[in-house]
Design a protein around this motif. Structure first.
Motif, PDB file in Angstrom:
ATOM      1  N   SER A  84      -9.297  -4.877   3.463  1.00 31.81           N
ATOM      2  CA  SER A  84      -9.701  -3.624   4.096  1.00 31.81           C
ATOM      3  C   SER A  84      -8.500  -2.916   4.709  1.00 31.81           C
ATOM      4  O   SER A  84      -8.365  -1.692   4.607  1.00 31.81           O
ATOM      5  N   TYR A 107      -6.960   0.709   3.631  1.00 25.95           N
ATOM      6  CA  TYR A 107      -6.765   1.723   4.663  1.00 25.95           C
ATOM      7  C   TYR A 107      -5.337   2.277   4.608  1.00 25.95           C
ATOM      8  O   TYR A 107      -5.117   3.495   4.672  1.00 25.95           O
ATOM      9  N   GLN A 167      -4.785   4.617   1.648  1.00 21.71           N
ATOM     10  CA  GLN A 167      -5.301   5.961   1.905  1.00 21.71           C
ATOM     11  C   GLN A 167      -4.387   6.738   2.842  1.00 21.71           C
ATOM     12  O   GLN A 167      -4.132   7.922   2.642  1.00 21.71           O
ATOM     13  N   VAL A 183     -17.594   7.663   6.080  1.00 23.43           N
ATOM     14  CA  VAL A 183     -16.758   7.047   5.053  1.00 23.43           C
ATOM     15  C   VAL A 183     -16.543   8.009   3.892  1.00 23.43           C
ATOM     16  O   VAL A 183     -15.411   8.233   3.433  1.00 23.43           O
ATOM     17  N   MET A 193     -13.067   9.974   2.561  1.00 17.71           N
ATOM     18  CA  MET A 193     -12.557   9.787   1.209  1.00 17.71           C
ATOM     19  C   MET A 193     -12.472  11.117   0.474  1.00 17.71           C
ATOM     20  O   MET A 193     -11.500  11.389  -0.242  1.00 17.71           O
ATOM     21  N   HIS A 251     -16.790   1.109   3.543  1.00 23.91           N
ATOM     22  CA  HIS A 251     -15.553   1.504   2.854  1.00 23.91           C
ATOM     23  C   HIS A 251     -15.184   0.474   1.797  1.00 23.91           C
ATOM     24  O   HIS A 251     -14.762   0.832   0.683  1.00 23.91           O
ATOM     25  N   SER A 257     -15.133   1.045  -2.334  1.00 24.99           N
ATOM     26  CA  SER A 257     -13.938   0.688  -3.103  1.00 24.99           C
ATOM     27  C   SER A 257     -14.274  -0.284  -4.227  1.00 24.99           C
ATOM     28  O   SER A 257     -13.772  -0.150  -5.359  1.00 24.99           O
TER      29      SER A 257
END
Length: 261
Positions: free
Chosen positions: A119, A123, A126, A158, A162, A243, A247
């Protein structure tokens, strides 16, 4: 119910034990399905070629937390190229002292570590690849102690993050992000049976520590602060889980498309 000692301590322990366990369990189930999808569509070798990055991050999570909790790490294999012989894509062997509470406690976090490491990796992708500017203001505003946590608001948060990330990034950065997401999410989130056995070995000391901490917080009349913190913890745990799920689903969809091609 927060004013009653037993209710307060029970909720405190349940929140900080069950939420990490259940969110990891749900994500792991989907992560295992993603790995099956990878193998069925792109072959066994794709676990290394496509999912190798995810395996490395997975094992790094175990190793880092094993060191942090003072375990004796006897072997670290981030990526096993001969996995067909052993059946393991990677491994971390570690020993601990059964009389050391800190080391025993560590098992709870060592077992769950890959979930949080993956995770964190997504993160950072992104943030630095897509230049994402995460805005949690809507979510934070919804976390009022007089309101229930809205699952839809968390999920929308979320998706909004995105969407804004993709909208502001160049197409080639998006392509790199999607490829790396596939490489991480296709294998990294799959916690094995042994991983959860490790988690279970650390539950008892973790619960005992939470019982003691909860009792102290109750005695010092910090119930309101704890309640607010617990709500935030639950909300953001669900956010991280969503999230991860988005993904993993993205990875599965692309893998399916590649399988058809």
């Amino acid at each position: 119910m927060w004013n009653n000692y037993f209710d307060f301590v029970l909720i405190f322990v349940a929140t900080f034990t069950l939420i990490p366990y259940l969110t990891s369990l749900v994500t792991s189930w989907l992560g295992h399905l993603s790995k099956i999808t990878l193998v069925n569509n792109l072959g066994n070798s794709s676990q290394l070629i496509v999912g190798g990055v995810g395996v490395i991050i997975h094992e790094l999570g175990h190793a880092i937390f094993a060191y942090l909790f003072g375990h004796k790490v006897t072997n670290v294999q981030l990526l096993n190229l001969n996995y067909r012989q052993s059946g393991s894509l990677g491994s971390v062997d570690h020993k601990w002292n059964d009389h050391n509470v800190y080391q025993m406690l560590g098992n709870f976090f060592i077992g769950l570590a890959p979930y949080y490491m993956c995770s964190l990796a997504l993160y950072l992708l992104q943030k630095f690849l897509l230049k994402a500017q995460f805005s949690f203001s809507t979510l934070i505003q919804s976390l009022n102690v007089n309101k229930s946590v809205s699952i839809s608001i968390i999920f929308d948060s979320v998706l909004d993050n995105m969407k804004s990330s993709f909208a502001n990034a160049s197409w080639w950065m998006i392509l790199v992000y999607v490829l790396l997401t596939i490489m991480i999410a296709s294998t990294g989130y799959d916690l094995s049976k042994n991983d959860f056995i490790t988690v279970n070995k650390g539950i008892l000391p973790w619960v005992v520590i939470l019982l003691i901490l909860g009792s102290i917080l109750y005695l010092f009349n910090l119930r309101t602060a704890v309640m607010t913190g617990a709500i935030y913890f639950v909300a953001f745990s669900i956010l991280f889980m969503f999230h991860a799920i988005v993904s993993i689903v993205l990875a599965m969809v692309v893998i399916k498309i590649l399988g058809f091609i």
